[in-house]
Scaffold this active site. Sequence first.
Site, mmCIF file in Angstrom:
data_model
loop_
_atom_site.group_PDB
_atom_site.id
_atom_site.type_symbol
_atom_site.label_atom_id
_atom_site.label_comp_id
_atom_site.label_asym_id
_atom_site.label_seq_id
_atom_site.Cartn_x
_atom_site.Cartn_y
_atom_site.Cartn_z
ATOM 1 N N ARG A 4 -2.008 -14.569 4.159
ATOM 2 C CA ARG A 4 -2.699 -13.890 5.306
ATOM 3 C C ARG A 4 -1.883 -13.807 6.888
ATOM 4 O O ARG A 4 -1.905 -13.085 7.647
ATOM 5 C CB ARG A 4 -4.151 -14.568 5.437
ATOM 6 C CG ARG A 4 -4.891 -14.222 4.272
ATOM 7 C CD ARG A 4 -5.595 -12.949 4.012
ATOM 8 N NE ARG A 4 -6.266 -12.491 5.129
ATOM 9 C CZ ARG A 4 -6.996 -11.268 5.175
ATOM 10 N NH1 ARG A 4 -6.898 -10.233 4.111
ATOM 11 N NH2 ARG A 4 -7.388 -10.776 6.209
ATOM 12 N N LYS A 21 0.854 -1.099 0.034
ATOM 13 C CA LYS A 21 -0.084 -0.045 -0.063
ATOM 14 C C LYS A 21 0.878 1.219 -0.269
ATOM 15 O O LYS A 21 2.049 1.377 0.170
ATOM 16 C CB LYS A 21 -1.004 -0.014 1.256
ATOM 17 C CG LYS A 21 -1.834 -1.405 1.039
ATOM 18 C CD LYS A 21 -2.922 -1.109 2.243
ATOM 19 C CE LYS A 21 -3.630 -2.296 2.217
ATOM 20 N NZ LYS A 21 -4.864 -2.381 3.509
ATOM 21 N N HIS A 50 -2.305 -5.670 1.445
ATOM 22 C CA HIS A 50 -3.405 -6.523 1.088
ATOM 23 C C HIS A 50 -3.155 -7.797 0.703
ATOM 24 O O HIS A 50 -2.195 -7.860 -0.043
ATOM 25 C CB HIS A 50 -4.166 -5.594 0.147
ATOM 26 C CG HIS A 50 -5.445 -6.325 -0.427
ATOM 27 N ND1 HIS A 50 -6.761 -6.471 -0.002
ATOM 28 C CD2 HIS A 50 -5.361 -7.433 -1.434
ATOM 29 C CE1 HIS A 50 -7.508 -7.215 -0.556
ATOM 30 N NE2 HIS A 50 -6.752 -8.002 -1.366
ATOM 31 N N PHE A 103 -15.380 3.194 7.290
ATOM 32 C CA PHE A 103 -13.947 3.581 6.858
ATOM 33 C C PHE A 103 -13.958 3.664 5.397
ATOM 34 O O PHE A 103 -12.706 3.897 5.073
ATOM 35 C CB PHE A 103 -12.945 2.920 7.650
ATOM 36 C CG PHE A 103 -13.126 1.292 7.219
ATOM 37 C CD1 PHE A 103 -12.729 0.689 5.884
ATOM 38 C CD2 PHE A 103 -13.790 0.278 8.346
ATOM 39 C CE1 PHE A 103 -12.806 -0.519 5.784
ATOM 40 C CE2 PHE A 103 -13.911 -0.934 7.800
ATOM 41 C CZ PHE A 103 -13.541 -1.486 6.692
ATOM 42 N N THR A 123 -5.307 -7.245 10.848
ATOM 43 C CA THR A 123 -5.649 -5.979 10.068
ATOM 44 C C THR A 123 -5.269 -4.777 11.002
ATOM 45 O O THR A 123 -4.538 -4.053 10.567
ATOM 46 C CB THR A 123 -7.207 -5.857 9.984
ATOM 47 O OG1 THR A 123 -7.834 -7.090 8.940
ATOM 48 C CG2 THR A 123 -7.721 -4.639 9.376
ATOM 49 N N ASN A 144 -1.966 -0.066 6.860
ATOM 50 C CA ASN A 144 -1.494 -1.144 7.337
ATOM 51 C C ASN A 144 -0.619 -2.064 6.392
ATOM 52 O O ASN A 144 -0.737 -3.230 6.397
ATOM 53 C CB ASN A 144 -2.613 -2.018 8.137
ATOM 54 C CG ASN A 144 -3.802 -2.450 7.027
ATOM 55 O OD1 ASN A 144 -3.413 -2.244 5.865
ATOM 56 N ND2 ASN A 144 -4.723 -3.306 7.359
ATOM 57 N N ARG A 184 2.659 -6.746 9.103
ATOM 58 C CA ARG A 184 1.901 -5.548 9.702
ATOM 59 C C ARG A 184 2.386 -5.022 11.069
ATOM 60 O O ARG A 184 2.603 -3.948 11.427
ATOM 61 C CB ARG A 184 0.542 -5.913 9.737
ATOM 62 C CG ARG A 184 -0.162 -5.858 8.323
ATOM 63 C CD ARG A 184 -1.435 -6.168 8.433
ATOM 64 N NE ARG A 184 -2.312 -5.814 7.205
ATOM 65 C CZ ARG A 184 -3.652 -6.332 6.763
ATOM 66 N NH1 ARG A 184 -3.941 -7.377 7.585
ATOM 67 N NH2 ARG A 184 -4.058 -5.956 5.800
ATOM 68 N N TYR A 227 -12.126 -1.851 -3.623
ATOM 69 C CA TYR A 227 -12.850 -2.219 -2.262
ATOM 70 C C TYR A 227 -14.292 -2.204 -2.390
ATOM 71 O O TYR A 227 -14.806 -1.884 -1.087
ATOM 72 C CB TYR A 227 -12.409 -1.324 -1.221
ATOM 73 C CG TYR A 227 -10.911 -1.725 -0.782
ATOM 74 C CD1 TYR A 227 -10.495 -2.910 -0.029
ATOM 75 C CD2 TYR A 227 -9.807 -0.937 -1.218
ATOM 76 C CE1 TYR A 227 -9.331 -3.104 0.454
ATOM 77 C CE2 TYR A 227 -8.532 -1.119 -0.625
ATOM 78 C CZ TYR A 227 -8.046 -2.439 0.266
ATOM 79 O OH TYR A 227 -7.007 -2.811 0.531
ATOM 80 N N GLU A 265 -9.124 -10.763 -7.907
ATOM 81 C CA GLU A 265 -8.481 -9.669 -7.569
ATOM 82 C C GLU A 265 -7.129 -9.723 -8.496
ATOM 83 O O GLU A 265 -6.693 -8.521 -9.101
ATOM 84 C CB GLU A 265 -8.087 -9.544 -6.300
ATOM 85 C CG GLU A 265 -9.210 -9.310 -5.152
ATOM 86 C CD GLU A 265 -8.879 -9.561 -3.774
ATOM 87 O OE1 GLU A 265 -9.688 -9.206 -2.949
ATOM 88 O OE2 GLU A 265 -7.725 -9.780 -3.491
HETATM 89 P P1 ADP Z 1 -7.844 -6.899 5.711
HETATM 90 O O1 ADP Z 1 -7.073 -6.101 4.612
HETATM 91 O O2 ADP Z 1 -7.205 -7.484 6.867
HETATM 92 O O3 ADP Z 1 -8.480 -8.186 4.883
HETATM 93 P P2 ADP Z 1 -10.353 -5.868 5.782
HETATM 94 O O4 ADP Z 1 -10.860 -6.477 4.419
HETATM 95 O O5 ADP Z 1 -11.508 -6.165 6.763
HETATM 96 O O6 ADP Z 1 -8.917 -6.174 6.248
HETATM 97 O O7 ADP Z 1 -10.281 -4.115 5.431
HETATM 98 C C1 ADP Z 1 -10.053 -3.812 4.355
HETATM 99 C C2 ADP Z 1 -8.648 -2.568 4.671
HETATM 100 O O8 ADP Z 1 -9.641 -1.356 5.052
HETATM 101 C C3 ADP Z 1 -7.734 -2.783 5.875
HETATM 102 O O9 ADP Z 1 -6.678 -3.560 5.253
HETATM 103 C C4 ADP Z 1 -7.515 -1.501 6.078
HETATM 104 O O10 ADP Z 1 -6.596 -0.602 5.266
HETATM 105 C C5 ADP Z 1 -8.898 -0.788 6.109
HETATM 106 N N1 ADP Z 1 -9.655 -0.980 7.400
HETATM 107 C C6 ADP Z 1 -10.233 -2.124 8.143
HETATM 108 N N2 ADP Z 1 -10.917 -1.748 9.265
HETATM 109 C C7 ADP Z 1 -10.555 -0.534 9.307
HETATM 110 C C8 ADP Z 1 -11.049 0.504 10.455
HETATM 111 N N3 ADP Z 1 -11.699 -0.122 11.462
HETATM 112 N N4 ADP Z 1 -10.701 1.622 10.323
HETATM 113 C C9 ADP Z 1 -9.835 2.120 9.278
HETATM 114 N N5 ADP Z 1 -9.604 1.335 8.151
HETATM 115 C C10 ADP Z 1 -9.959 0.051 8.178
HETATM 116 MG MG MG Z 2 -9.844 -7.997 3.370
#
Ligand code: ADP
Ligand code: MG
Length: 140
Positions: free
Chosen positions: A87, A11, A117, A59, A93, A114, A104, A51, A128
Amino acid sequence: MNIQQTLSILKPDVTRRNLTGKVNAKIEEAGLRILAQKRLHLSKSQAQQFYAVHAERSFFNDLCEFMCAGPSVVQVLEGENAVARYRDIMGATNPANANPGTIRHEFAESIEANSVHGSDSLENAAIEIGFFFSKIEIVG
Ligand code: ADP
Ligand code: MG
């Protein structure tokens, strides 16, 4: 053997801090191979499309702003159980909950910024990967 491919994104917080190589070292040390890789700058509408599953989340808008605030590096990773394996090495996350040694835990700035992805299922990995790459760009 269960060789899979998964979609990875380094990212904008990674490219901004010049950490692409350090994250790639973690990926390769974990036994995953980088079969395809390119640096690009997502537009707002591309981030929203990628997304879209999170469109209703509070968010979502901030996430899309962050993802188009600078360049990303998108990758196809391959290896044994690559979807779950990646993962695992990404970590939780929220970096506050990520295990030591994970990407992370080592590099993420916040729950939003973070660092990486990774696809969450084999089915989504195929979707994807197709979002960013054509077959001819994926070299095993
Ligand atoms: P992951 O990337 O671990 O699969 P998610 O798919 O739940 O997590 O979320 C996608 C992305 O959205 C996260 O990697 C992070 O950048 C952002 N995100 C997720 N939860 C939050 C939150 N509570 N506040 C701000 N950003 C968030
Ligand atoms: Mg995800």
